[in-house]
Structures are given as C-alpha cells and as structure tokens.
Design a protein around this motif. Structure first.
Motif, short mmCIF file in Angstrom:
data_model
loop_
_atom_site.label_atom_id
_atom_site.label_comp_id
_atom_site.label_asym_id
_atom_site.label_seq_id
_atom_site.Cartn_x
_atom_site.Cartn_y
_atom_site.Cartn_z
N VAL A 183 0.85 -1.17 0.00
CA VAL A 183 0.00 0.00 0.00
C VAL A 183 0.90 1.23 0.00
O VAL A 183 2.03 1.21 0.51
CB VAL A 183 -0.93 -0.02 1.23
CG1 VAL A 183 -0.14 0.15 2.52
CG2 VAL A 183 -2.00 1.05 1.13
N GLU A 184 0.43 2.28 -0.61
CA GLU A 184 1.19 3.53 -0.59
C GLU A 184 0.74 4.39 0.57
O GLU A 184 -0.43 4.35 0.97
CB GLU A 184 1.04 4.27 -1.92
CG GLU A 184 -0.40 4.64 -2.25
CD GLU A 184 -0.53 5.32 -3.60
OE1 GLU A 184 -1.64 5.78 -3.90
OE2 GLU A 184 0.46 5.40 -4.36
N VAL A 185 1.67 5.16 1.13
CA VAL A 185 1.38 6.01 2.27
C VAL A 185 2.20 7.30 2.16
O VAL A 185 3.31 7.30 1.61
CB VAL A 185 1.71 5.27 3.59
CG1 VAL A 185 3.18 4.91 3.68
CG2 VAL A 185 1.26 6.07 4.81
N TRP A 186 1.66 8.41 2.64
CA TRP A 186 2.32 9.71 2.55
C TRP A 186 2.77 10.18 3.94
O TRP A 186 2.09 9.94 4.94
CB TRP A 186 1.36 10.75 1.97
CG TRP A 186 1.16 10.61 0.48
CD1 TRP A 186 1.80 11.29 -0.50
CD2 TRP A 186 0.25 9.72 -0.17
NE1 TRP A 186 1.37 10.90 -1.74
CE2 TRP A 186 0.41 9.92 -1.56
CE3 TRP A 186 -0.66 8.76 0.27
CZ2 TRP A 186 -0.33 9.23 -2.51
CZ3 TRP A 186 -1.39 8.09 -0.67
CH2 TRP A 186 -1.23 8.30 -2.04
N ASP A 187 3.93 10.87 3.94
CA ASP A 187 4.42 11.42 5.21
C ASP A 187 3.83 12.82 5.42
O ASP A 187 2.99 13.28 4.62
CB ASP A 187 5.95 11.44 5.25
CG ASP A 187 6.55 12.37 4.18
OD1 ASP A 187 5.77 13.05 3.46
OD2 ASP A 187 7.79 12.39 4.05
N SER A 188 4.28 13.46 6.44
CA SER A 188 3.73 14.78 6.78
C SER A 188 4.10 15.86 5.77
O SER A 188 3.46 16.92 5.73
CB SER A 188 4.23 15.20 8.18
OG SER A 188 5.66 15.22 8.21
N HIS A 189 5.10 15.60 4.92
CA HIS A 189 5.52 16.59 3.91
C HIS A 189 4.92 16.28 2.53
O HIS A 189 5.28 16.94 1.55
CB HIS A 189 7.06 16.60 3.81
CG HIS A 189 7.73 16.90 5.12
ND1 HIS A 189 7.67 18.13 5.74
CD2 HIS A 189 8.48 16.10 5.95
CE1 HIS A 189 8.34 18.11 6.87
NE2 HIS A 189 8.86 16.86 7.03
N GLY A 190 4.06 15.24 2.47
CA GLY A 190 3.42 14.91 1.20
C GLY A 190 4.23 14.00 0.31
O GLY A 190 3.88 13.83 -0.87
N GLN A 191 5.31 13.46 0.84
CA GLN A 191 6.10 12.52 0.04
C GLN A 191 5.49 11.11 0.13
O GLN A 191 5.01 10.69 1.19
CB GLN A 191 7.54 12.49 0.56
CG GLN A 191 8.30 13.79 0.32
CD GLN A 191 9.75 13.70 0.78
OE1 GLN A 191 10.06 12.99 1.74
NE2 GLN A 191 10.63 14.41 0.10
N ARG A 192 5.52 10.39 -1.02
CA ARG A 192 4.88 9.08 -1.10
C ARG A 192 5.88 7.98 -0.80
O ARG A 192 6.92 7.88 -1.44
CB ARG A 192 4.26 8.87 -2.48
CG ARG A 192 3.51 7.54 -2.61
CD ARG A 192 2.73 7.44 -3.89
NE ARG A 192 3.60 7.38 -5.05
CZ ARG A 192 3.17 7.12 -6.29
NH1 ARG A 192 1.87 6.93 -6.49
NH2 ARG A 192 4.02 7.10 -7.30
N TYR A 193 5.55 7.16 0.17
CA TYR A 193 6.32 5.98 0.52
C TYR A 193 5.50 4.74 0.09
O TYR A 193 4.28 4.79 -0.05
CB TYR A 193 6.58 5.92 2.03
CG TYR A 193 7.59 6.94 2.51
CD1 TYR A 193 8.89 6.53 2.84
CD2 TYR A 193 7.25 8.28 2.65
CE1 TYR A 193 9.82 7.47 3.29
CE2 TYR A 193 8.16 9.21 3.08
CZ TYR A 193 9.46 8.79 3.40
OH TYR A 193 10.35 9.73 3.84
N LEU A 194 6.23 3.64 -0.05
CA LEU A 194 5.59 2.37 -0.38
C LEU A 194 5.87 1.38 0.74
O LEU A 194 7.02 1.22 1.16
CB LEU A 194 6.12 1.82 -1.70
CG LEU A 194 5.95 2.71 -2.93
CD1 LEU A 194 6.57 2.04 -4.16
CD2 LEU A 194 4.49 3.03 -3.19
N TYR A 195 4.80 0.73 1.20
CA TYR A 195 4.92 -0.22 2.30
C TYR A 195 4.52 -1.59 1.77
O TYR A 195 3.43 -1.77 1.23
CB TYR A 195 4.01 0.19 3.46
CG TYR A 195 4.19 -0.63 4.72
CD1 TYR A 195 5.26 -0.40 5.57
CD2 TYR A 195 3.28 -1.62 5.06
CE1 TYR A 195 5.42 -1.12 6.73
CE2 TYR A 195 3.42 -2.36 6.21
CZ TYR A 195 4.50 -2.12 7.05
OH TYR A 195 4.66 -2.84 8.21
N MET A 196 5.41 -2.59 1.92
CA MET A 196 5.17 -3.91 1.34
C MET A 196 5.35 -4.98 2.42
O MET A 196 6.37 -5.01 3.11
CB MET A 196 6.12 -4.17 0.17
CG MET A 196 5.83 -5.44 -0.61
SD MET A 196 6.98 -5.63 -2.01
CE MET A 196 6.56 -4.22 -3.00
#
Length: 469
Positions: A128-141
């Motif tokens: 699933v994709e998730v965003w940090d507090s600065h709006g950057q997109r991380y990917l969690y697998m």
C-alpha cells in the motif's frame, strides 16, 4: 425407476442440486483465492504503514525497527519476512535487500496505489502507498506465507444450503406434479377401459374449457376422452343391435317350434330325419340367442343389484349330475377335488350368474377333453395381496390352446379354427359370458396350458370375509 414421475422429479431436482453445488463451489473457491489475504491484512497493513512512516520521520531506523513488521496468518513460515518501507525513490529503508527483485511489484504499487496477494516465490506480497507529513509518497510492502487452512464460513453457508435444498425439492415436486398429472389420469382411465369399463374417462380439469389452448399432454387427455366416447357409442350401438335382433328372432323361433310340432302330426313316412334335423338346428339357434341375450345383459351391467351368499362347493355339487351325464356321451368322466376349508368357499354374488359361469367352463372342458379321459375340477383357497380368494380350477386333457390365444378365448365369438366349425357344439360365447360374470363379482378368470397337455381354466373370486369368519 420405472415411474415417469420419479424420472422427471429426479431429473429436475438433480439439475437444481448440481447448480446449487456449483454455486457453492464457486463461492468456496473465492474464499480460497488470494483475496482472503487482502481482506484479513489490508486494514492492519494500512495502520502499520502509517506507524512505520511516522516512526522513521521521528526516530530513523531505530524507531522503524521498533514497529511490528512481520505478520502471520496461521503460523510462522519460510516466506514470512519483515515488511519493507520504500522511500519516494524506491530504495528500501533500514534493510539490506536487492530492490530489483521487487521492481515489478513496486511498479504496480506506484500505478494502482495498492497490491493484493501478489504471488512471489513461495509466498505472497501485499502493498500500500502512504504519505508522510511533507506529502512525500512511501511504499509499504508486506511479505508472508500463503495460509494452508482457508476460512470458509460454514455456519453461514450450511443453513442457506439446507433452505435451498428444501425449496428446490418443493419447487421440483410442484413442477413434476403439473407435468405428470395428466399422464397418471390418462393411464388410470386406459387401464379401466382395457378392463372393459367403457365409461372410464381421464379426469379433465374444471378450469380448462378450450382444449385447443391446452398443452400437448392435456390435449392427449382430451383426445383420449373423445376416443372413449366414440368407442362407448359404437359398442353400445352394437350390443343394442345384437339384443334387438335376438329379441326379434325369438318370436319366429317360437312359431317355428309350433309349426314343427304340427308338421310331425301330419308328416309323411320318411320325413322324421328331416324334422329331427330342423328341431336340432332350431334348438341350437334358440340356445345361441339365449347366450347372446345373456352376454348383452352382462355387457350393459356395471354392478350386481343383489349380492347373496353363494357356496362354490354347493354350486359345483349341484352341477355335477348333469355334467357327468354329458361326459358319459363322450366316454369321459368328471371328478371334483375339494381342498378349500369349509368356510372359505363362500362368495357374495348372483347364484344364477356364477352357476352359468362355472357350467360354461365345465361344458367347454367336456367338449374338448380326449375320449376316455376325465375333466378335473378342484376348489382351493389362497391368500394374495392381503385378501382371501376362492379358486376354482377346471382342467381337461385335450389339445390345449396356443399360447398367443390364451387371453383371446374369452372374447365373444372367438374360435381357434378359422373355418368356425361347430363340431363341439359351441359358438364362442360361453367363455365370454364366464369372463364377464366373474369380473362382475370382483374376480378374474385366466387360462393356461398344463405341462403334460390340456387346458386349465382358473376362476378366482374374493371370499366374503364376514361369511368366512
């Protein structure tokens, strides 16, 4: 499975049952699919993804490793590895792994925003994709092992299965009843018609008035009833004609008998032989007319007006002297073997009709038995299908009857010889009278050839239980 109802019912029901089983199988396969991983882990994965990104922002790798990152569906397996957090550039954070082996899955995550039950080696991948507090997109697998035991909601399926089976049985039963009802009615009417009941008709539903708008089965019922009406009309007209002709012949025969007696008084010498022949032929014609009137009466009768107790033993004993006298003329004998219990020879019916029926059979046996032989009469009783019967068998030692004609000999005017010779003095009416008389008493008459030659005629009549008690 000879019943049409059973065949149609099982065909419809098995079809519905197979459809139901296939539906359940498809649903079970859905539960066994990869979506089970998604439905059981997706919510947890979303929560942990958010926790992991927040922990990495605040405390780096040390805080990230403190967040739970391994998830088991059943028990730990070889493919259950810590979850991977990818930064916006696709680099794995805080883990020494080769990102290239997940390049395809990362591409799908970036494109769709989630990854559900993606097969990878011996295990699966969820992402699933998730965003940090600065709006950057991380990917969690998440990496895990496929479960070996799949949850299937039997508690929800079984009640529905039972309800479905009950409904399918009821619906199939109703459809089969609608289809086979005219067939059953038609079959019962055909049996009664074949047994001689010309008034038998197949049941026609009250709501159906126009047969042209009915289906093929009800149309067949209508056509059968029309055929039965026509058959009853034709047979009735034939029997009426036969009765009227017989009545009309009685008067000329009576006048002929009177004229014959007058002729005897004025006869010239040498005319005695001719007059005796005229008397003999007149007597035969008179006997035939009497038999025809009896047959016509039996054909038009559906039930006996009065039923009296009749002892078959006494009836045969009354007939024996006359039968023995006729047998002596052919140099044969008549014997009577009584094996029935004292109270089990009594039936309810007409003494006159039963006496005529038995007499016709014995006379027929005397006419065809070989000279020097004997006609054997036997009275027994038997218990069949929950009912007690008195059985009267008459056997001769004659040539017998061809197997194909054993049932036909009870038809009026049926004779085995095509030339219709009357050397035996019969007209093919006596056994027909016997069959109808016995049938009127609720019994049956059959014929069969004896193993060592000769014909056996068997009359079976229901015993009057109140008299046999």
């Amino acid at each position: 499975m000879r019943s049409t109802f059973t065949k149609i019912f099982l065909s419809f029901w098995l079809t519905e049952f197979l459809i139901l089983i296939c539906t359940i199988f498809i649903l079970m396969r859905q539960f066994e699919s990869q979506e089970v991983v998604y439905t059981s882990l997706f919510a947890i994965m979303q929560t942990n993804a958010r926790l992991s990104v927040d922990a990495y922002e605040k405390g780096g790798c040390a805080a990230l490793k403190a967040v739970p990152n391994t998830f088991y569906i059943e028990k730990p397996g070889s493919s259950d590895q810590p979850a991977i957090l990818f930064d916006p550039s696709g680099r794995a954070l805080c883990q020494q792994i080769d990102e290239s082996q997940y390049a395809e899955q990362i591409g799908k995550l970036r494109k769709y925003g989630f990854l559900v039950g993606e097969k990878h080696g011996a295990g699966y991948l969820e992402g699933v994709e998730v965003w940090d507090s600065h709006g950057q997109r991380y990917l969690y697998m998440v990496r895990g092992t496929f479960p070996t035991e799949i949850y299937i909601p039997y508690r929800e399926i079984l009640p529905r299965l039972l309800i479905g089976l009950i409904i399918s049985v009821l619906v199939t039963f109703g459809i089969t009843m609608v289809i086979t009802r005219p067939i059953g009615s038609l079959r019962e009417a055909a049996r009664q018609l074949a047994a001689g009941n010309l008034r038998a008709r197949a049941k026609w539903p009250k709501g159906r008035k126009n047969p042209k708008r009915s289906d093929e089965l009800w149309g067949l019922v209508y056509d059968f009833n029309e055929m039965a009406d026509r058959l009853e009309s034709l047979v009735g007209a034939q029997m009426l004609l036969l009765r009227d002709v017989s009545h009309e012949l009685r008067s000329p025969l009576a006048r002929l008998s009177v004229a014959l007696e007058l002729a005897r008084e004025e006869a010239q010498p040498g005319m005695e032989d001719q007059l005796e022949r005229i008397e003999r032929e007149t007597g035969r014609l008179n006997a035939l007319i009497g038999q025809l009137l009896s047959l016509s009466h039996l054909e038009s009768t559906t039930r006996l007006p009065d039923r009296l107790p009749v002892s078959l033993r006494s009836l045969v004993n009354e007939l024996l002297p006359d039968m023995e006298y006729e047998a002596q003329r052919r140099n044969c004998q008549v014997s009577f073997l009584d094996s029935a219990k004292q109270s089990r020879d009594r039936v309810l019916g007409s003494p006159e009709l039963l006496g005529r029926a038995v007499e016709n059979v014995i006379r027929n046996a005397i006419a065809y038995t070989a000279e020097g032989s004997s006609v054997e009469i036997q009275l027994t009783d038997e218990y069949r299908a929950g009912e007690r019967f008195a059985v009267l068998c008459v056997r001769d030692h004659g040539p017998g009857v061809p197997q194909s004609s054993l049932q036909s000999i009870f038809r009026p005017f049926y004779r085995l010889d095509l030339s219709r010779q009357r050397s035996t003095g019969g007209y093919g009416v006596g056994l027909a009278i016997t069959e109808r008389a016995v049938r009127l008493h609720g019994g049956a008459v059959t014929a069969r050839n004896a193993a060592d030659g000769g014909l056996i005629v068997e009359m079976r009549l229901p015993v009057a239980e109140s008299l046999a008690a």
